[in-house]
Scaffold this motif. Structure first.
Motif, short mmCIF file in Angstrom:
data_model
loop_
_atom_site.label_atom_id
_atom_site.label_comp_id
_atom_site.label_asym_id
_atom_site.label_seq_id
_atom_site.Cartn_x
_atom_site.Cartn_y
_atom_site.Cartn_z
N ARG A 40 0.83 -1.21 0.00
CA ARG A 40 0.00 0.00 0.00
C ARG A 40 0.86 1.26 0.00
O ARG A 40 0.54 2.23 -0.69
CB ARG A 40 -0.94 0.00 1.20
N GLU A 49 2.15 1.78 -3.47
CA GLU A 49 1.10 2.28 -4.35
C GLU A 49 0.83 3.77 -4.11
O GLU A 49 0.65 4.53 -5.06
CB GLU A 49 -0.19 1.48 -4.15
N THR A 103 -0.42 5.16 -7.74
CA THR A 103 -1.34 4.18 -8.33
C THR A 103 -2.40 3.68 -7.34
O THR A 103 -3.23 2.86 -7.72
CB THR A 103 -0.56 2.96 -8.86
N ASP A 148 -5.75 3.47 -5.18
CA ASP A 148 -7.14 3.94 -5.23
C ASP A 148 -7.49 4.40 -3.83
O ASP A 148 -7.21 3.69 -2.86
CB ASP A 148 -8.08 2.81 -5.64
N GLU A 173 -10.01 7.35 -1.24
CA GLU A 173 -11.09 8.31 -1.03
C GLU A 173 -10.56 9.41 -0.13
O GLU A 173 -9.71 9.17 0.72
CB GLU A 173 -12.27 7.63 -0.34
#
Length: 76
Positions: A50, A53, A58, A60, A62
């Motif tokens: 994580r 990323e 990259t 995803d 919120e």
């Protein structure tokens, strides 16, 4: 609650906040007698993935404001 526990509770309530925090930390961790090394390793792999990323852009995700608003609506 036993008499011993009640006496301890009364005595411990006289400790400073720092001392109570240290004791709470100790007590909570004393409950974790069975540590699953595989789970610990798996979480470390997941967290590393994580972080990579997020660092590379990259991931995803919120916005935290949206997540907290949804949680407040759900649990209020």
């Amino acid at each position: 609650m036993t008499e011993t526990v009640e006496k301890l509770r009364l005595e411990l309530s006289q400790l400073s906040m720092q001392e109570r925090a240290e004791l709470a930390y100790f007590l909570i961790h004393s409950l974790d007698q069975d540590v699953d090394d595989n789970a610990e390793f798996a979480w470390n792999v997941e967290l590393t993935t994580r972080m990579e990323e997020i660092g590379s852009g990259t991931a995803d995700g919120e916005l935290s404001d949206k997540v907290f608003t949804e949680l407040r609506e759900k649990y209020s």
